[in-house]
Write a protein that holds these residues in place. Structure first.
Motif, PDB file in Angstrom:
ATOM      1  N   CYS A  87       0.773  -1.303  -0.152  1.00 23.39           N
ATOM      2  CA  CYS A  87      -0.097   0.080  -0.049  1.00 23.39           C
ATOM      3  C   CYS A  87       0.656   1.328  -0.069  1.00 23.39           C
ATOM      4  O   CYS A  87       0.234   2.077  -0.135  1.00 23.39           O
ATOM      5  CB  CYS A  87      -0.824   0.125   1.216  1.00 23.39           C
ATOM      6  N   ARG A  88       2.040   1.016   0.171  1.00 23.08           N
ATOM      7  CA  ARG A  88       3.121   2.287   0.252  1.00 23.08           C
ATOM      8  C   ARG A  88       2.763   3.169  -1.073  1.00 23.08           C
ATOM      9  O   ARG A  88       2.519   2.561  -2.153  1.00 23.08           O
ATOM     10  CB  ARG A  88       4.466   1.896   0.583  1.00 23.08           C
ATOM     11  N   ASN A  89       2.976   4.665  -0.791  1.00 26.13           N
ATOM     12  CA  ASN A  89       3.052   5.455  -1.687  1.00 26.13           C
ATOM     13  C   ASN A  89       1.841   5.729  -2.595  1.00 26.13           C
ATOM     14  O   ASN A  89       1.578   5.950  -3.745  1.00 26.13           O
ATOM     15  CB  ASN A  89       4.152   5.231  -2.931  1.00 26.13           C
ATOM     16  N   LEU A  90       0.767   5.140  -2.056  1.00 29.03           N
ATOM     17  CA  LEU A  90      -0.593   5.472  -2.446  1.00 29.03           C
ATOM     18  C   LEU A  90      -1.361   6.828  -2.056  1.00 29.03           C
ATOM     19  O   LEU A  90      -0.943   7.078  -0.830  1.00 29.03           O
ATOM     20  CB  LEU A  90      -1.477   4.406  -2.087  1.00 29.03           C
ATOM     21  N   PRO A  91      -2.199   7.309  -2.553  1.00 33.86           N
ATOM     22  CA  PRO A  91      -2.870   8.575  -2.260  1.00 33.86           C
ATOM     23  C   PRO A  91      -3.693   8.112  -1.054  1.00 33.86           C
ATOM     24  O   PRO A  91      -4.038   7.008  -0.652  1.00 33.86           O
ATOM     25  CB  PRO A  91      -3.840   8.822  -3.476  1.00 33.86           C
ATOM     26  N   ILE A  92      -3.897   9.017  -0.013  1.00 27.60           N
ATOM     27  CA  ILE A  92      -4.473   8.976   1.333  1.00 27.60           C
ATOM     28  C   ILE A  92      -5.835   8.155   1.113  1.00 27.60           C
ATOM     29  O   ILE A  92      -6.103   7.096   1.806  1.00 27.60           O
ATOM     30  CB  ILE A  92      -4.986  10.313   1.963  1.00 27.60           C
ATOM     31  N   MET A  93      -6.732   8.484   0.331  1.00 27.07           N
ATOM     32  CA  MET A  93      -7.981   7.702   0.224  1.00 27.07           C
ATOM     33  C   MET A  93      -7.645   6.398  -0.213  1.00 27.07           C
ATOM     34  O   MET A  93      -8.472   5.273   0.013  1.00 27.07           O
ATOM     35  CB  MET A  93      -9.011   8.391  -0.926  1.00 27.07           C
ATOM     36  N   ALA A  94      -7.161   6.054  -1.387  1.00 27.03           N
ATOM     37  CA  ALA A  94      -6.653   4.747  -1.639  1.00 27.03           C
ATOM     38  C   ALA A  94      -6.148   3.922  -0.650  1.00 27.03           C
ATOM     39  O   ALA A  94      -6.277   2.734  -0.333  1.00 27.03           O
ATOM     40  CB  ALA A  94      -5.746   4.941  -2.894  1.00 27.03           C
ATOM     41  N   LEU A  95      -5.335   4.473   0.381  1.00 28.21           N
ATOM     42  CA  LEU A  95      -4.567   4.000   1.202  1.00 28.21           C
ATOM     43  C   LEU A  95      -5.704   3.264   2.219  1.00 28.21           C
ATOM     44  O   LEU A  95      -5.536   2.191   2.608  1.00 28.21           O
ATOM     45  CB  LEU A  95      -3.368   4.674   1.964  1.00 28.21           C
ATOM     46  N   VAL A  96      -6.544   4.335   2.737  1.00 26.00           N
ATOM     47  CA  VAL A  96      -7.647   4.003   3.696  1.00 26.00           C
ATOM     48  C   VAL A  96      -8.393   2.899   3.079  1.00 26.00           C
ATOM     49  O   VAL A  96      -8.824   1.970   3.869  1.00 26.00           O
ATOM     50  CB  VAL A  96      -8.503   5.127   3.777  1.00 26.00           C
ATOM     51  N   LYS A  97      -8.921   2.727   2.027  1.00 23.99           N
ATOM     52  CA  LYS A  97      -9.664   1.957   1.272  1.00 23.99           C
ATOM     53  C   LYS A  97      -8.813   0.248   1.470  1.00 23.99           C
ATOM     54  O   LYS A  97      -9.581  -0.674   1.691  1.00 23.99           O
ATOM     55  CB  LYS A  97     -10.050   2.121  -0.010  1.00 23.99           C
ATOM     56  N   SER A  98      -7.652   0.507   1.051  1.00 22.62           N
ATOM     57  CA  SER A  98      -6.788  -0.662   0.801  1.00 22.62           C
ATOM     58  C   SER A  98      -6.681  -1.335   2.473  1.00 22.62           C
ATOM     59  O   SER A  98      -6.902  -2.556   2.525  1.00 22.62           O
ATOM     60  CB  SER A  98      -5.364  -0.348   0.499  1.00 22.62           C
ATOM     61  N   ILE A  99      -6.509  -0.401   3.290  1.00 27.46           N
ATOM     62  CA  ILE A  99      -6.486  -1.058   4.751  1.00 27.46           C
ATOM     63  C   ILE A  99      -7.871  -1.597   5.164  1.00 27.46           C
ATOM     64  O   ILE A  99      -7.942  -2.638   5.623  1.00 27.46           O
ATOM     65  CB  ILE A  99      -6.015  -0.048   5.697  1.00 27.46           C
ATOM     66  N   TYR A 100      -8.788  -0.728   4.881  1.00 26.94           N
ATOM     67  CA  TYR A 100     -10.314  -1.230   5.345  1.00 26.94           C
ATOM     68  C   TYR A 100     -10.545  -2.572   4.657  1.00 26.94           C
ATOM     69  O   TYR A 100     -10.966  -3.582   5.088  1.00 26.94           O
ATOM     70  CB  TYR A 100     -11.140  -0.093   4.887  1.00 26.94           C
ATOM     71  N   PHE A 101     -10.316  -2.864   3.336  1.00 25.93           N
ATOM     72  CA  PHE A 101     -10.747  -4.105   2.683  1.00 25.93           C
ATOM     73  C   PHE A 101      -9.760  -5.091   3.207  1.00 25.93           C
ATOM     74  O   PHE A 101     -10.195  -6.226   3.384  1.00 25.93           O
ATOM     75  CB  PHE A 101     -10.394  -3.990   1.103  1.00 25.93           C
ATOM     76  N   ARG A 102      -8.474  -4.945   3.505  1.00 25.44           N
ATOM     77  CA  ARG A 102      -7.724  -6.106   3.996  1.00 25.44           C
ATOM     78  C   ARG A 102      -7.942  -6.279   5.420  1.00 25.44           C
ATOM     79  O   ARG A 102      -7.882  -7.662   5.802  1.00 25.44           O
ATOM     80  CB  ARG A 102      -6.168  -5.445   4.136  1.00 25.44           C
ATOM     81  N   LEU A 103      -8.525  -5.584   6.116  1.00 23.02           N
ATOM     82  CA  LEU A 103      -8.737  -5.611   7.659  1.00 23.02           C
ATOM     83  C   LEU A 103     -10.149  -6.441   7.681  1.00 23.02           C
ATOM     84  O   LEU A 103     -10.553  -7.300   8.248  1.00 23.02           O
ATOM     85  CB  LEU A 103      -9.098  -4.491   8.271  1.00 23.02           C
ATOM     86  N   GLY A 104     -10.986  -6.056   6.676  1.00 22.53           N
ATOM     87  CA  GLY A 104     -12.385  -6.845   6.366  1.00 22.53           C
ATOM     88  C   GLY A 104     -12.009  -8.264   6.206  1.00 22.53           C
ATOM     89  O   GLY A 104     -12.869  -9.003   6.763  1.00 22.53           O
ATOM     90  N   GLU A 105     -11.328  -8.550   5.098  1.00 20.09           N
ATOM     91  CA  GLU A 105     -10.826  -9.898   4.730  1.00 20.09           C
ATOM     92  C   GLU A 105     -10.540 -10.621   6.026  1.00 20.09           C
ATOM     93  O   GLU A 105     -10.553 -11.738   6.253  1.00 20.09           O
ATOM     94  CB  GLU A 105      -9.982  -9.998   3.628  1.00 20.09           C
TER      95      GLU A 105
END
Length: 163
Positions: free
Chosen positions: A16-34
């Motif tokens: 997830c590194r070097n992603l825009p903030i919104m993309a970073l938050v979504k990525s973390i959210y989906f990973r935690l959901g899984e």
């Protein structure tokens, strides 16, 4: 403890590194959901087969039980709570030969029990000598009900941004 937390965060953030903030938050959210869905299913399966404690605890108890035959246990009170454990053979990770175990205070000189709230091999030896059940000295966080309750929460899917 800090190292473990930072390693957990790094595992979630990997890729997830070097992603825009919104993309970073979504990525973390989906990973935690899984992660919560997978771990919740595993915990539920363990509960359904009647497991009382987490697999991590049972592996630690199995490992710690291997060395209790190489110890002499000396009991110092009638209430079976104060023991001195003398190691007869070198136990991996041990620095000294004699340990004091105070079952009524949940203490062992090695510090393992106080740090992780999992019975160390000295405490297991004392419990075995006194014919006490080691399970009563396990912190409730290692019970499968507690593990399942951690992953009970569900993540809701994120809708489209225009909604």
């Amino acid at each position: 403890m800090t190292t473990n937390i930072s390693e957990c965060i790094n595992a979630v953030m990997k890729g997830c590194r070097n992603l825009p903030i919104m993309a970073l938050v979504k990525s973390i959210y989906f990973r935690l959901g899984e992660l919560f869905a997978r771990k919740g299913s595993e915990a539920l399966a363990q509960l359904q087969v009647g497991a009382k404690f987490s697999q991590a605890l049972m592996k630690a108890i199995e490992f710690n039980s291997k060395h209790i035959n190489t110890m002499n246990v000396y009991q110092f009170d009638r209430s079976r709570t104060n023991f001195t454990i003398k190691e007869l053979a070198a136990v991996p990770g041990s620095k000294q030969q004699n340990y004091q175990v105070l079952l009524d205070e949940d203490k062992c000189d090695c510090g393992y029990f106080q740090a992780l709230h999992i019975p160390c091999h000295h405490m297991l030896a004392a419990c075995s000598h006194a014919r006490l059940d080691w399970k009563r000295f396990v912190h409730p966080v290692y019970r499968m009900e507690s593990v399942f309750n951690v992953y009970k929460s569900e993540f809701r899917p994120i809708g489209h941004e225009d909604d």
